[in-house]
Scaffold this motif. Structure first.
Motif, PDB file in Angstrom:
ATOM      1  N   GLU A  17       0.806  -1.117   0.119  1.00 29.11           N
ATOM      2  CA  GLU A  17      -0.215  -0.195  -0.028  1.00 29.11           C
ATOM      3  C   GLU A  17       0.917   1.333  -0.006  1.00 29.11           C
ATOM      4  N   LYS A  18       1.989   1.335   0.932  1.00 28.28           N
ATOM      5  CA  LYS A  18       2.690   2.418   0.874  1.00 28.28           C
ATOM      6  C   LYS A  18       3.425   2.976  -0.270  1.00 28.28           C
ATOM      7  N   TYR A  19       3.931   2.036  -1.045  1.00 27.49           N
ATOM      8  CA  TYR A  19       4.807   2.135  -2.293  1.00 27.49           C
ATOM      9  C   TYR A  19       3.956   1.963  -3.621  1.00 27.49           C
ATOM     10  N   LYS A  20       2.639   1.430  -3.389  1.00 27.30           N
ATOM     11  CA  LYS A  20       1.793   1.156  -4.542  1.00 27.30           C
ATOM     12  C   LYS A  20       2.426   0.285  -5.421  1.00 27.30           C
ATOM     13  N   VAL A  21       2.576  -0.778  -5.008  1.00 21.64           N
ATOM     14  CA  VAL A  21       3.475  -1.862  -5.772  1.00 21.64           C
ATOM     15  C   VAL A  21       2.593  -2.461  -6.887  1.00 21.64           C
ATOM     16  N   ASN A  22       3.165  -2.805  -7.986  1.00 18.11           N
ATOM     17  CA  ASN A  22       2.311  -3.381  -9.207  1.00 18.11           C
ATOM     18  C   ASN A  22       2.608  -4.860  -9.295  1.00 18.11           C
ATOM     19  N   GLN A  23       3.706  -5.139  -9.187  1.00 18.11           N
ATOM     20  CA  GLN A  23       4.165  -6.532  -9.083  1.00 18.11           C
ATOM     21  C   GLN A  23       4.707  -7.045  -7.697  1.00 18.11           C
ATOM     22  N   PHE A  24       4.058  -8.177  -7.390  1.00 14.28           N
ATOM     23  CA  PHE A  24       4.805  -8.364  -5.914  1.00 14.28           C
ATOM     24  C   PHE A  24       5.029 -10.197  -6.360  1.00 14.28           C
ATOM     25  N   TYR A  25       6.135 -10.579  -5.751  1.00 14.73           N
ATOM     26  CA  TYR A  25       6.791 -11.719  -5.949  1.00 14.73           C
ATOM     27  C   TYR A  25       7.078 -12.465  -4.616  1.00 14.73           C
ATOM     28  N   THR A  26       6.616 -13.482  -4.338  1.00 16.93           N
ATOM     29  CA  THR A  26       7.221 -14.181  -3.049  1.00 16.93           C
ATOM     30  C   THR A  26       6.532 -15.777  -3.211  1.00 16.93           C
ATOM     31  N   ALA A  27       6.910 -16.201  -1.905  1.00 14.70           N
ATOM     32  CA  ALA A  27       7.176 -17.736  -2.165  1.00 14.70           C
ATOM     33  C   ALA A  27       5.953 -18.314  -1.464  1.00 14.70           C
ATOM     34  N   PRO A  28       5.607 -19.762  -1.859  1.00 20.90           N
ATOM     35  CA  PRO A  28       4.274 -20.203  -1.211  1.00 20.90           C
ATOM     36  C   PRO A  28       4.428 -20.422   0.210  1.00 20.90           C
ATOM     37  N   THR A  29       5.613 -20.582   0.906  1.00 20.90           N
ATOM     38  CA  THR A  29       5.601 -20.773   2.216  1.00 20.90           C
ATOM     39  C   THR A  29       5.241 -19.538   3.019  1.00 20.90           C
ATOM     40  N   ALA A  30       5.527 -18.353   2.524  1.00 13.69           N
ATOM     41  CA  ALA A  30       5.161 -17.000   2.980  1.00 13.69           C
ATOM     42  C   ALA A  30       3.512 -17.008   2.836  1.00 13.69           C
ATOM     43  N   ILE A  31       3.130 -17.142   1.685  1.00 13.78           N
ATOM     44  CA  ILE A  31       1.589 -16.998   1.425  1.00 13.78           C
ATOM     45  C   ILE A  31       0.777 -18.101   2.568  1.00 13.78           C
ATOM     46  N   ARG A  32       1.303 -19.445   2.617  1.00 11.68           N
ATOM     47  CA  ARG A  32       0.727 -20.379   3.783  1.00 11.68           C
ATOM     48  C   ARG A  32       0.938 -19.426   5.100  1.00 11.68           C
ATOM     49  N   ALA A  33       1.898 -19.071   5.379  1.00 11.84           N
ATOM     50  CA  ALA A  33       2.062 -18.349   6.846  1.00 11.84           C
ATOM     51  C   ALA A  33       1.122 -17.444   6.824  1.00 11.84           C
ATOM     52  N   LEU A  34       0.983 -16.471   5.952  1.00 13.71           N
ATOM     53  CA  LEU A  34      -0.115 -15.458   6.075  1.00 13.71           C
ATOM     54  C   LEU A  34      -1.455 -15.717   6.050  1.00 13.71           C
ATOM     55  N   MET A  35      -1.728 -16.822   5.538  1.00 11.37           N
ATOM     56  CA  MET A  35      -3.038 -17.151   5.297  1.00 11.37           C
ATOM     57  C   MET A  35      -3.535 -17.635   6.611  1.00 11.37           C
ATOM     58  N   LYS A  36      -2.785 -18.237   7.414  1.00  8.18           N
ATOM     59  CA  LYS A  36      -3.133 -18.503   8.828  1.00  8.18           C
ATOM     60  C   LYS A  36      -3.971 -17.457   9.712  1.00  8.18           C
ATOM     61  N   PHE A  37      -3.657 -16.175   9.301  1.00  5.09           N
ATOM     62  CA  PHE A  37      -4.169 -14.977   9.830  1.00  5.09           C
ATOM     63  C   PHE A  37      -5.202 -14.676   9.605  1.00  5.09           C
ATOM     64  N   ASP A  38      -6.168 -13.872  10.392  1.00 10.19           N
ATOM     65  CA  ASP A  38      -7.501 -13.167   9.844  1.00 10.19           C
ATOM     66  C   ASP A  38      -7.583 -12.519   8.507  1.00 10.19           C
ATOM     67  N   SER A  39      -8.318 -12.973   7.774  1.00 11.73           N
ATOM     68  CA  SER A  39      -8.244 -12.245   6.469  1.00 11.73           C
ATOM     69  C   SER A  39      -8.461 -10.651   6.436  1.00 11.73           C
ATOM     70  N   ASP A  40      -8.873 -10.180   7.548  1.00 15.01           N
ATOM     71  CA  ASP A  40      -9.074  -8.669   7.666  1.00 15.01           C
ATOM     72  C   ASP A  40      -7.557  -7.992   7.589  1.00 15.01           C
ATOM     73  N   LEU A  41      -6.674  -8.798   8.031  1.00 17.33           N
ATOM     74  CA  LEU A  41      -5.369  -8.245   7.996  1.00 17.33           C
ATOM     75  C   LEU A  41      -5.040  -8.091   6.552  1.00 17.33           C
ATOM     76  N   VAL A  42      -5.499  -8.661   5.621  1.00 14.83           N
ATOM     77  CA  VAL A  42      -5.327  -8.516   4.136  1.00 14.83           C
ATOM     78  C   VAL A  42      -6.354  -7.183   3.592  1.00 14.83           C
ATOM     79  N   LYS A  43      -7.661  -7.331   3.920  1.00 15.54           N
ATOM     80  CA  LYS A  43      -8.755  -6.573   3.380  1.00 15.54           C
ATOM     81  C   LYS A  43      -8.644  -5.056   3.931  1.00 15.54           C
ATOM     82  N   ARG A  44      -8.060  -5.081   5.125  1.00 18.40           N
ATOM     83  CA  ARG A  44      -7.921  -3.562   5.486  1.00 18.40           C
ATOM     84  C   ARG A  44      -6.916  -2.616   4.712  1.00 18.40           C
ATOM     85  N   HIS A  45      -6.221  -2.941   3.709  1.00 19.30           N
ATOM     86  CA  HIS A  45      -5.327  -2.208   2.955  1.00 19.30           C
ATOM     87  C   HIS A  45      -5.733  -2.316   1.549  1.00 19.30           C
ATOM     88  N   ASN A  46      -5.376  -0.960   0.922  1.00 18.94           N
ATOM     89  CA  ASN A  46      -5.688  -0.890  -0.515  1.00 18.94           C
ATOM     90  C   ASN A  46      -4.396  -1.407  -1.330  1.00 18.94           C
TER      91      ASN A  46
END
Ligand code: ATP
Ligand code: MG
Length: 669
Positions: free
Chosen positions: A368-397
């Motif tokens: 959100e801060k840098y208005k990123v257009n392309q974001f590249y990460t690993a499944p391990t990070a995605i799975r770790a972040l999925m464990k948390f409440d989805s609101d952590l994602v939704k509250r950001h633009n």
């Protein structure tokens, strides 16, 4: 859940503006890259600066067949160039001097800075002059043990500018593992920082380097000079208590502070023109399957390939902001944090910290801060972040996002859907990029504007790449089927050798199937011709004659809402030959009990078949992972048979996880 049949089309607007807009267009370009590589790569390579131009009669040559003599690959042989010149001076000449090359974002949100292309060149030249003054010459190795700070990028480019070979070791490896790597590459100089905070954890990098250099010295290899960035004095600590009590030992005559010599060095440094086939860097593989291999990449082909894959796979446009979360210590950091983006005059983010600090939404805060257009990460990070409440994602633009990348392991469809829906709002293309340290850049991946996506499929070969599937006897599998993923010909970015060990190179990659580069991974081709990487061939399961891939069973297990992560290995079985031993990590809200066990077994039976029913399901609060976040199944195979002789664990992120697993083996195991 999505299946092979689920297809997601690229967003129309994205597709329309993309470099490659349709499958047909992709196909045409791919055909040309295979049928006429001279024209395809020649056009691209001409956009770079070559001091001695490449010649079409020596464009590329190779031998992949051990029966015909030594294995080799050469691209643009005889031409000379300099990659640092191409990614900095050339871009500045083309008018990008005042463009931001990197936004640096510190571990603590209060710390950030930026560097333009012009400023980066000045810093690189200064440090290149320092390296020269320390006796570093063309071909010498420079070991790098650094956090994600701008000086890390500066160091790599400074090496490249003078023709020195950088050998980065992920700053997280123990002193022992690091010293092995320094000795193996016979490094003359070592570049590091005093220390770094990652989340609330402190890493004393210089202290680890001291131990590593001592160990090297005992084994007869002396690092002549160690240059240390004074980093701690300029960062905010998690508790805001200044870092002043972190004492750093500096050895007289060997160690020197970066800040004491770099500012006074001259800011002009003429680039060393090197041969296209001169080494650029070496890098050890992650060590998921055994002792790490010192992969060597050369200059010309790597440069062209890194630049081209970056441009097309992320569809990077001149004003985009791109962010790859990989550490510079991995190949992804080399190709897609440093060389690929810079070769395209891109603006990138360099992030020092973890996804979890100060909160579990830090990734989304940064997007959100840098208005990123392309974001590249690993499944391990995605799975770790999925464990948390989805609101952590939704509250950001996150509306700036266009392309989402995944790399490192097969991405399970559950994680793919979460990434697609929640992070990408169903309008971003997901590029599931399959590649290896050895391949230098992406080899299988969808192109974001052109290829309809299937969750979990690496899909299509990149330009110049010709994937082949072989059966056990070495016969090519045409059409649908599953087998060994191999390549009969090189693309520009493929590795050239293992450092000081060409024999291991030939036996590891070329002896199993003469004539082919063997990835060690398996893949399946579906009825649409899409490729699905099924994981390492050593990780296949054979239960009562039914062959399965670990990733297939893992994907099914993680479909269950209670399962955050799963790893499956084969365990010898007196009747079935092998049986399934499954390790599962539950999500925060779910308890591991008999009900969950029964549900999981039933689910696997239904989704794959009764023969695939797991014999053992092991409650694993954490899984053993490499420092790059990959699950180490070879250790899990040992846990499954209760054999504590687990082999080389130098690349393991947290060793106590292994002890924990041995301690809580279920009674049924
Ligand atoms: P080592 O070779 O030392 O065992 P490693 O293979 O984990 O370590 P890397 O070169 O970092 O070291 O990783 C490459 C491997 O990662 C591939 O061979 C493949 O198994 C896996 N991989 C990477 N990206 C993907 C992807 N998109 N889909 C499936 N697998 C992937
Ligand atoms: Mg590997």
């Amino acid at each position: 859940m999505p299946s092979e049949k689920s297809v997601y089309l690229p967003d129309k607007a994205l597709s329309k503006n993309a470099y490659v807009s349709s499958f047909a267009e992709y196909k045409e370009m791919h055909n040309k890259s295979i049928d006429n590589p001279e024209e395809f790569w020649g056009d691209i390579a001409s956009q770079f600066y070559w001091e001695t131009p490449f010649k079409y009669d020596k464009f590329f040559r190779y031998n992949f067949d051990v029966r015909k003599g030594p294995i080799y690959t050469k691209w643009f042989d005889g031409a000379t160039t300099n990659i640092c010149y191409n990614v900095l001076d050339r871009n500045i000449r083309n008018g990008h001097g005042d463009k931001i090359a990197f936004y640096w974002e510190g571990n603590h949100p209060d710390d950030y800075s930026r560097l333009t292309y012009k400023n980066l060149l000045v810093e690189v030249c200064k440090f290149a002059n320092v390296l020269k003054s320390k006796g570093v010459k063309k071909g010498d190795r420079v070991a790098v043990y650094m956090p994600m700070i701008l000086e890390a990028v500066i160091t790599l480019l400074a090496c490249a500018r003078i023709g020195a070979v950088h050998s980065i070791v992920f700053a997280g490896f123990s002193a022992d593992s690091f010293s092995e790597r320094i000795s193996d590459c016979e490094a003359k100089v070592l570049v590091t920082a005093d220390g770094v905070w990652r989340g609330e954890k402190f890493l004393g990098l210089k202290t680890i380097c001291d131990q590593a250099m001592d160990k090297c010295a005992r084994n007869g290899h002396n690092v002549e000079c160690c240059i240390v960035v004074s980093h701690l004095c300029r960062v905010t600590t998690p508790n805001r208590i200044p870092n002043q009590n972190k004492k750093i030992n500096m050895k007289e005559g060997r160690d020197i502070w970066w800040q004491d010599i770099v500012p006074n060095a001259s800011s002009s440094c003429y680039p060393e023109w090197v041969q296209a086939e001169d080494p650029l860097f070496m890098l050890y593989t992650s060590g998921s399957t055994g002792k790490p291999k010192g992969v060597l990449h050369t200059t010309g082909g790597y440069m062209v390939y890194a630049a081209t894959t970056f441009k097309y796979v992320f569809d990077y446009k001149p004003n985009d902001v791109y962010w790859c979360t990989a550490d510079i210590g991995w190949i992804t950091g080399h190709t897609y944090v440093v060389y690929g983006p810079l070769a395209n005059a891109a603006t990138s983010i360099l992030y020092e910290g973890t996804p979890f600090y100060p909160d579990n939404d830090r990734f989304w805060v940064i997007v959100e801060k840098y208005k990123v257009n392309q974001f590249y990460t690993a499944p391990t990070a995605i799975r770790a972040l999925m464990k948390f409440d989805s609101d952590l994602v939704k509250r950001h633009n996150l509306s700036s996002l266009k392309v989402l990348g995944s790399v490192g392991e097969p991405i399970n469809p559950e994680a793919w859907m979460w990434y697609y829906k929640l992070v990408g709002s169903e309008k971003c293309s997901i590029v599931d990029t399959f590649w290896q340290t050895e391949t230098g850049g992406h080899v299988l991946t969808p192109l974001p504007g052109a290829i309809p996506m299937k969750p979990g499929a690496a899909s299509t070969p990149f330009f110049g790449v010709q994937p082949v599937l072989l059966d056990e006897s070495g016969k090519e599998i045409e059409g649908e089927g599953e087998g060994y993923l191999v390549f009969p010909r090189p693309w520009p970015g493929i590795m050239r050798t293992l450092f000081n060990n060409h024999e291991r190179y030939e036996t590891t990659y070329f002896s199993k199937f003469p004539g082919y580069y063997c990835t060690g991974d398996g893949a399946r081709r579906d009825s649409d011709g899409y490729l699905w990487v099924t994981g390492r061939v050593d990780d296949m399961l054979n239960v009562s004659g039914h062959l399965m891939s670990t990733s297939e069973v893992e994907s099914v297990l993680t479909e269950h809402y209670g399962i955050a992560e799963a790893a499956v290995v084969a365990k010898p079985h007196p009747i079935k030959g092998e049986c399934l031993y499954c390790f599962v990590t539950t999500t925060e809200a779910v308890v591991f009990d008999g009900k969950l066990l029964a549900e999981l077994k039933q689910h696997v039976r239904e989704r794959i078949g009764p023969f695939a029913q797991p014999d053992v399901i092991h409650n694993a609060p954490a899984l053993p992972k490499t420092r790059s976040g990959k699950i180490m199944r070879r250790i899990l195979r040992k846990v499954a048979i209760n054999d504590r002789d687990v082999g080389d664990i130098s690349t393991l992120a947290e060793t106590n996880v292994v002890e924990q697993l041995f301690a809580n083996r279920p009674a049924t195991a």
